[in-house]
Design an enzyme around this catalytic site. Structure first.
Site, PDB file in Angstrom:
ATOM      1  N   TYR A  42       1.257  -7.050   1.656  1.00 25.16           N
ATOM      2  CA  TYR A  42       2.079  -6.273   2.755  1.00 25.16           C
ATOM      3  C   TYR A  42       2.895  -5.643   2.443  1.00 25.16           C
ATOM      4  O   TYR A  42       3.708  -4.301   2.824  1.00 25.16           O
ATOM      5  CB  TYR A  42       2.616  -7.520   4.102  1.00 25.16           C
ATOM      6  CG  TYR A  42       3.283  -6.669   5.388  1.00 25.16           C
ATOM      7  CD1 TYR A  42       3.227  -6.239   6.184  1.00 25.16           C
ATOM      8  CD2 TYR A  42       4.865  -6.764   5.076  1.00 25.16           C
ATOM      9  CE1 TYR A  42       3.027  -5.615   7.053  1.00 25.16           C
ATOM     10  CE2 TYR A  42       5.760  -6.629   6.177  1.00 25.16           C
ATOM     11  CZ  TYR A  42       5.274  -6.243   6.510  1.00 25.16           C
ATOM     12  OH  TYR A  42       5.892  -5.205   8.023  1.00 25.16           O
ATOM     13  N   SER A  82       8.621  -1.808   6.992  1.00 26.41           N
ATOM     14  CA  SER A  82      10.136  -2.441   7.050  1.00 26.41           C
ATOM     15  C   SER A  82      10.270  -2.862   5.617  1.00 26.41           C
ATOM     16  O   SER A  82      10.073  -2.609   4.287  1.00 26.41           O
ATOM     17  CB  SER A  82       8.754  -3.383   6.945  1.00 26.41           C
ATOM     18  OG  SER A  82       9.388  -4.721   7.076  1.00 26.41           O
TER      19      SER A  82
END
Length: 333
Positions: free
Chosen positions: A195, A169
């Site tokens: 994350y 991502s």
């Protein structure tokens, strides 16, 4: 083995391709025939994974979907048309024993695995830990997929021409890996830093894996699919979702592929492009976006591209060494 012998030789720059940010999964898969090939998709029953599974089955592949909740997965996948075949097997990425059992079942099947698509993951979750005390996002998004790849390695090598796709991502730009405190034992837990760290790990894993797999015909790729509203955002509040700019004034999803705001079909396109594109034959270890190899990120001009720390061979080797120590697993280089 040193980083000089395992790093990628593929340049981290865009190549000629007929696809772009707005391309759909259907466009990418047009004319692709996967008859007789075995594919594994983690999280292949929801979001991007579900669309990926549908197109792989439509291309004739036998698809094994690894899912934590097998019943829910079978319901979601019911009625997917062939000519391929879809089956579900239970696997919880944060549970080492579950990953080992799944991997063993795949290897014992005796069929080569042509594609492993590591699509499952968690994002910005509250602090959780695996059985060994490792922070949950890192344990799920990276360590679980590391264990899975190592566990089915013989089946990947047997294919002679396999790809391992890791869904990363642009979140990797939030944070690199803090090798001194990956598990937030000494620093305060920050769900977004955790994350970002796990998404950087996805990209570095693909780089290190590619160096080891190249001579066996196993190539690794990572990618950013786009900013897409899926179940991945389940831990976010409405205000947090709105802060990403993905909704218009009426609360509907904004679509602007060039800016990364995509439909799920457009997001899955890059996953499937990495998995099947002939333009990537002989290449590997690269981070991709918009159905192409991504260029380097320049923070002064936006978020497109990949941060240098996510494609650093030395950091990739450091991550691999640590992952091997923490799991007791590796692949035959």
């Amino acid at each position: 083995m040193t980083s000089t012998t395992t790093c990628t030789t593929t340049a981290q720059y865009p190549i000629a391709t007929s696809f772009n940010a707005a391309s759909s999964a259907a466009e990418v898969m047009a004319g692709i025939d996967l008859t007789g090939h075995l594919v594994i998709v983690t999280g292949g029953h929801s979001g991007l994974g579900l669309i990926t599974t549908r197109h792989l089955a439509a291309a004739g592949a036998r698809v094994i979907v690894a899912a934590r909740d097998a019943g829910r997965a079978r319901t979601a996948l019911a009625g997917i048309p062939g000519p391929g075949h879809v089956e579900v097997r239970e696997m919880d990425l944060i549970d080492p024993a579950s990953v080992e059992a799944f991997s063993r079942s795949v290897v014992e099947d005796g069929q080569a695995v042509a594609l492993l698509i590591n699509c499952a993951g968690v994002m910005a979750s509250p602090l959780m830990r695996d059985i060994d005390g490792h922070e949950g996002q890192f344990a799920t998004n990276h360590l679980g997929h590391y264990r899975l790849t190592c566990g089915i390695w013989p089946a990947l090598v047997a294919a002679g021409n396999a790809r391992v796709i890791s869904v990363s991502s642009r979140g990797h730009q939030i944070a690199g890996i803090d090798f001194e405190d990956i598990d937030f034992q000494r620093r305060p837990y920050d769900k977004w830093v955790a994350y970002g760290q796990s998404k950087t790990a996805n990209a570095l894993f693909a780089l290190a894996l590619d160096g080891r797999g190249r001579k066996h015909g196993v190539r690794g790729f990572s990618l950013h699919p786009g900013q897409i509203l899926t179940d991945l955002s389940r831990h976010l509040s409405p205000d947090e979702i709105a802060a990403f700019g993905v909704l218009d004034e009426q609360g509907n999803q904004r679509l602007d592929p060039a800016a990364g705001l995509k439909t799920p079909e457009q997001g899955a396109a890059t996953v499937l492009w990495c998995a099947t594109s002939r333009a990537l034959d002989g290449k590997g270890g690269v981070y991709c976006e918009d159905c192409n190899i991504a260029g380097p990120n320049d923070p002064r001009t936006g978020r497109a591209g990949v941060a240098s720390r996510a494609v650093d061979p030395q950091l990739a080797e450091r991550l691999w060494t640590l992952s091997k120590q923490w799991t007791g697993l590796t692949v035959t280089a």
